[in-house]
Design an enzyme around this catalytic site. Structure first.
Site, PDB file in Angstrom:
ATOM      1  N   GLU A 110      -4.359   3.322  -8.386  1.00  0.00           N
ATOM      2  CA  GLU A 110      -5.355   4.588  -7.660  1.00  0.00           C
ATOM      3  C   GLU A 110      -6.053   5.329  -8.379  1.00  0.00           C
ATOM      4  O   GLU A 110      -5.252   6.644  -7.930  1.00  0.00           O
ATOM      5  CB  GLU A 110      -5.713   4.039  -6.639  1.00  0.00           C
ATOM      6  CG  GLU A 110      -7.332   4.633  -5.943  1.00  0.00           C
ATOM      7  CD  GLU A 110      -7.179   5.241  -4.645  1.00  0.00           C
ATOM      8  OE1 GLU A 110      -8.684   6.057  -3.759  1.00  0.00           O
ATOM      9  OE2 GLU A 110      -6.721   4.795  -3.405  1.00  0.00           O
TER      10      GLU A 110
ATOM     11  N   HIS B  29      -2.466  10.999  -1.754  1.00  0.00           N
ATOM     12  CA  HIS B  29      -3.516  10.271  -1.502  1.00  0.00           C
ATOM     13  C   HIS B  29      -4.676  11.750  -1.319  1.00  0.00           C
ATOM     14  O   HIS B  29      -5.762  12.059  -1.813  1.00  0.00           O
ATOM     15  CB  HIS B  29      -3.659   9.546  -0.309  1.00  0.00           C
ATOM     16  CG  HIS B  29      -4.755   9.284   0.432  1.00  0.00           C
ATOM     17  ND1 HIS B  29      -5.202   9.490   0.889  1.00  0.00           N
ATOM     18  CD2 HIS B  29      -5.516   8.285  -0.417  1.00  0.00           C
ATOM     19  CE1 HIS B  29      -6.612   9.321   0.977  1.00  0.00           C
ATOM     20  NE2 HIS B  29      -6.413   8.276   0.037  1.00  0.00           N
TER      21      HIS B  29
ATOM     22  N   HIS C 292       0.968  -0.958   0.071  1.00  0.00           N
ATOM     23  CA  HIS C 292      -0.133  -0.307  -0.306  1.00  0.00           C
ATOM     24  C   HIS C 292       0.887   1.169  -0.520  1.00  0.00           C
ATOM     25  O   HIS C 292       1.758   1.373   0.461  1.00  0.00           O
ATOM     26  CB  HIS C 292      -1.027  -0.312   1.136  1.00  0.00           C
ATOM     27  CG  HIS C 292      -1.771   1.164   1.302  1.00  0.00           C
ATOM     28  ND1 HIS C 292      -2.250   1.442   2.172  1.00  0.00           N
ATOM     29  CD2 HIS C 292      -3.221   1.307   0.109  1.00  0.00           C
ATOM     30  CE1 HIS C 292      -3.157   2.494   2.271  1.00  0.00           C
ATOM     31  NE2 HIS C 292      -3.991   2.747   0.764  1.00  0.00           N
TER      32      HIS C 292
ATOM     33  N   GLU D 154       0.773  -0.762  -4.622  1.00  0.00           N
ATOM     34  CA  GLU D 154      -0.201   0.583  -4.889  1.00  0.00           C
ATOM     35  C   GLU D 154       0.240   1.723  -4.993  1.00  0.00           C
ATOM     36  O   GLU D 154       0.917   2.176  -3.907  1.00  0.00           O
ATOM     37  CB  GLU D 154      -1.441   0.045  -4.094  1.00  0.00           C
ATOM     38  CG  GLU D 154      -2.505   0.731  -4.288  1.00  0.00           C
ATOM     39  CD  GLU D 154      -3.310   2.680  -3.543  1.00  0.00           C
ATOM     40  OE1 GLU D 154      -3.656   2.889  -3.251  1.00  0.00           O
ATOM     41  OE2 GLU D 154      -1.989   2.075  -2.251  1.00  0.00           O
TER      42      GLU D 154
ATOM     43  N   ASP E  75      -1.116   6.447  -5.752  1.00  0.00           N
ATOM     44  CA  ASP E  75      -2.451   6.797  -5.638  1.00  0.00           C
ATOM     45  C   ASP E  75      -1.969   8.505  -6.350  1.00  0.00           C
ATOM     46  O   ASP E  75      -1.186   8.551  -6.867  1.00  0.00           O
ATOM     47  CB  ASP E  75      -2.851   8.218  -4.868  1.00  0.00           C
ATOM     48  CG  ASP E  75      -3.457   6.596  -3.601  1.00  0.00           C
ATOM     49  OD1 ASP E  75      -4.506   5.958  -2.977  1.00  0.00           O
ATOM     50  OD2 ASP E  75      -2.290   6.499  -2.235  1.00  0.00           O
TER      51      ASP E  75
END
Length: 248
Positions: free
Chosen positions: A117, A57, A15, A42, A44
């Site tokens: 994401e 994020h 993450h 992952e 953002d």
């Protein structure tokens, strides 16, 4: 029942690079995650005011940088000068916000995989989806495994699909709202990425019957990971890069 498409991604996904061990969404975090043996990450991604795709994020800058205000309302020339590491620890003081392109080139050079994401500034959902997908399609052109594009925002996934329909997409859900399956299908998603507490045997079966892979966020406890492994879900996104062994 729809057949599940081939799934080239590992089960374990780090993450925001390395969870909480390094400042999230910085290249230092991804390097640290890789040093712990993780091979998929992952991140953002959002748009600057002048169209640069960068990693962050939050909508605002205060939590993870020394900047102030809405990140997406500022030009990359301003964002690139910010300190995105000091908030975490002195060890990472001066760590900059990276562009998605910088992370992509690092991943490709080292054989790592990426879940992007799409995290748009409110009001820029479709434009951000289009920009992220267009950039990803160009950077990963010719690579055997493309990035997985995910978002909570259907408009962002719709924009991504318009620009790069060949890139795999996943719908993120924090709760099961009415029509979630229809939304995922209309967007041509190949994965459902849920808050880990939502998954049970019935939901896993429903997703698989619809041809959707099953991923979870953010799994930081051993009991939660064991439950998801028993359900045989396809992906586990975790902060605990020091706890879980991604090769196990």
């Amino acid at each position: 029942m729809n057949a599940l498409a081939p799934w080239p991604y590992p089960r374990w996904i780090a993450h925001r690079g390395a969870g909480r061990l390094a400042p999230e969404n910085t290249l230092a975090a991804f390097r640290l995650g890789a040093a712990h043996g993780w091979r998929m990450f992952e991140c953002d991604a959002k748009l600057s005011a002048d169209g640069v795709v960068f990693l962050l994020h939050d909508a605002s800058l205060e939590r993870t940088t020394n900047g102030r205000g809405i990140a997406g309302e500022q030009a990359w020339s301003q964002l690139s000068q910010l300190d995105a590491g000091s908030w975490h620890s002195r060890q990472y003081a001066g760590e900059p916000i990276p562009t998605l392109e910088a992370l992509a080139r690092w991943c490709i050079a080292n054989g790592h995989l990426l879940n992007i994401e799409i995290k748009p500034t409110p009001g820029t959902e479709e434009a951000t989806g289009r920009a992220v997908a267009g950039l990803a399609a160009r950077l990963w052109h010719g690579q055997s495994v493309p990035p997985l594009l995910t978002s909570f925002q259907p408009l962002a996934l719709s924009g991504a699909r318009e620009v790069a329909p060949q890139l795999p997409r996943g719908l993120l859900l924090d709760q099961l709202h009415e029509g979630w399956l229809e939304t995922a299908q209309q967007l041509g998603c190949g994965a459902l990425v849920c808050n880990h507490a939502l998954w049970d045997a019935t939901l896993v079966a429903s997703a698989r019957q619809a041809g959707l892979r099953t991923l979870s966020y953010t799994v930081n406890d051993e009991w939660a990971a064991e439950r998801l492994l028993q359900l045989d879900t396809d992906g586990i996104i975790s902060d605990r890069v020091e706890l879980f062994c991604p090769a196990g």
